[in-house]
Design an enzyme around this catalytic site. Structure first.
Site, PDB file in Angstrom:
ATOM      1  N   HIS A 146       0.831  -1.203   0.000  1.00  0.00           N
ATOM      2  CA  HIS A 146       0.000   0.000   0.000  1.00  0.00           C
ATOM      3  C   HIS A 146       0.870   1.258   0.000  1.00  0.00           C
ATOM      4  O   HIS A 146       0.599   2.218  -0.732  1.00  0.00           O
ATOM      5  CB  HIS A 146      -0.926   0.010   1.209  1.00  0.00           C
ATOM      6  CG  HIS A 146      -2.114  -0.880   1.072  1.00  0.00           C
ATOM      7  ND1 HIS A 146      -2.026  -2.254   1.106  1.00  0.00           N
ATOM      8  CD2 HIS A 146      -3.441  -0.592   0.895  1.00  0.00           C
ATOM      9  CE1 HIS A 146      -3.232  -2.777   0.965  1.00  0.00           C
ATOM     10  NE2 HIS A 146      -4.107  -1.789   0.827  1.00  0.00           N
ATOM     11  N   HIS A 197       1.135  -4.050   9.214  1.00  0.00           N
ATOM     12  CA  HIS A 197       2.562  -3.886   8.944  1.00  0.00           C
ATOM     13  C   HIS A 197       3.286  -3.316  10.156  1.00  0.00           C
ATOM     14  O   HIS A 197       2.674  -2.648  11.005  1.00  0.00           O
ATOM     15  CB  HIS A 197       2.789  -2.959   7.741  1.00  0.00           C
ATOM     16  CG  HIS A 197       2.480  -3.587   6.428  1.00  0.00           C
ATOM     17  ND1 HIS A 197       3.292  -4.530   5.831  1.00  0.00           N
ATOM     18  CD2 HIS A 197       1.433  -3.401   5.582  1.00  0.00           C
ATOM     19  CE1 HIS A 197       2.760  -4.894   4.687  1.00  0.00           C
ATOM     20  NE2 HIS A 197       1.628  -4.225   4.507  1.00  0.00           N
TER      21      HIS A 197
END
Length: 407
Positions: A146, A197
């Site tokens: 992303h 993450h």
């Protein structure tokens, strides 16, 4: 013509040579043994910071960061790019499509080479609001796709807008740059807040994204000129797409990353082949653009009403055709196949025979079909052709319909 064939052949041969050398030297395993422990240690070290950020848990933040992640996800770009083509901004659309495919390939390659874990859940709270996010959680962590994709695509969009408008106002440039930085920052923070993450993943995505963006800005004009004016473009890109399927590294354990790459690899082939054939009819710089008298908002809405159902039908038909043709072709060539998803009769079997399961093979084994595994997953080819057909319809079939319907 001869010089073009030479560099195209040299490029393809160079990639094949890399596949052979990388397999012989076991490059993936050696890189993984060096990088994976270091990244895994940082993921563990980052856990207290992630928990500290998640202490600010709130339903609004859950919804905000989940929605923001969906807006910059691969499915969103896949749905948005056809509209960009039909709006008249063909150059921007094809460049962002190819850049997206390049980012997806490079990012997923690095993910599967390193094979680094995501933050451990628990103690980290992981929020997966959509099926797409659940699938993303099955991939490895470094780098954050992303973050990488947002850096590249928002950075290139800013570059295109400033070039297209020829705006030299330093205040406008600063405002655009600040907006891009804010978006990237929110995406990075959101991926940590959602538990998807660690900090090292975000930093890795940011660094790799900046390198890719810088590289793309130096070559995008050459790439675009080759696509719209080059020779042997479709044949070269088809061969390149096929070879890249085998150049993809083998992860420590199978993940959805290869499936995502396969889909966007097919999209890139469909876009390139379609634009090459119809550039002078539908994709040159003088085509009508939205928000002008030549393409009004009602006209653009009409394009969407015609185009979206058409590409969905083509996607369905491409998948059905591939499911029929590829098994027949494999049987004709004597290639043992199985299907993990698409063909029920081939699930868990090798052309009807029981199999111990599909294992991902190395570079050379995959390329020349000399592998210890007893069958190959036909779903890869089906997925590739399905998305290639969808992308071709976006830039060739649908614009032809627009022309016939005077849209």
């Amino acid at each position: 013509m001869e010089s073009i064939a030479v560099w195209q052949g040299a490029t393809l041969c160079g990639i094949v040579l890399w596949i052979i050398v990388a397999s012989y030297l076991d490059v993936t395993r050696k890189l993984r043994s060096f990088l994976q422990p270091w990244v895994a240690q940082h993921v563990t070290t980052d856990t207290p910071l992630i928990l500290q950020i998640q202490n600010y848990q709130h339903r609004f933040l859950d919804a905000f960061f989940s929605g923001l992640s969906c807006v910059v996800s691969v499915p969103f770009y896949t749905a948005f790019l056809p509209l960009l083509f039909w709006s008249g901004h063909g150059k921007l659309a094809r460049q962002m499509t190819l850049l997206m495919a390049f980012c997806d390939y490079m990012g997923n390659c690095i993910k599967d080479v390193v094979s680094a874990p995501r933050p451990s859940c628990p103690p980290v709270r992981r929020i997966t609001a959509t099926k797409d996010e659940e699938d993303n959680a099955l991939e490895y962590g470094l780098p954050s796709s992303h973050t990488l994709n947002t850096v590249c695509l928002s950075g290139y969009l800013l570059h295109y807008i400033l070039s297209y408008t020829q705006n030299e106002d330093s205040h406008v440039k600063f405002a655009g740059f600040a907006l891009v930085c804010l978006l990237v920052g929110l995406i990075g923070l959101g991926r940590i807040y959602l538990g998807m993450h660690s900090v090292v993943d975000i930093i890795g995505g940011l660094a790799i994204g900046l390198v890719i963006l810088r590289f793309w800005l130096s070559v995008h004009e050459y790439v675009d000129n080759f696509i719209v004016l080059g020779q042997n473009v479709t044949y070269f890109w088809a061969a390149l797409s096929f070879i890249l399927l085998f150049a993809y590294p083998t992860p420590e354990f199978p993940t959805p990353s290869f499936e995502y790459h396969t889909a966007f690899n097919g999209v890139a082939l469909g876009i390139v082949s379609g634009v090459q054939q119809t550039y002078h009819q539908f994709h040159h710089e003088a085509v009508p653009r939205v928000f002008t008298s030549q393409l009004t908002i009602p006209g653009f809405m009409g394009r969407m009403l015609v185009g979206i159902p058409t590409i969905l039908i083509v996607k369905f038909c491409s998948k059905a055709l591939a499911k029929w043709i590829l098994p027949v072709l494999a049987n004709t060539l004597g290639i043992s196949i199985k299907s993990t998803t698409y063909i029920a009769s081939l699930k868990g079997s090798s052309n009807g025979k029981k199999s111990d399961g599909l294992k991902q093979s190395g570079y050379v084994q995959k390329l020349f079909f000399f592998s210890s595994q007893d069958s190959f997953d036909v779903d890869t080819g089906i997925r590739f052709l399905q998305y290639a057909g969808l992308a071709w319809s976006v830039v060739d079939l649908v614009p032809s319909l627009f022309a016939h319907l005077s849209l």
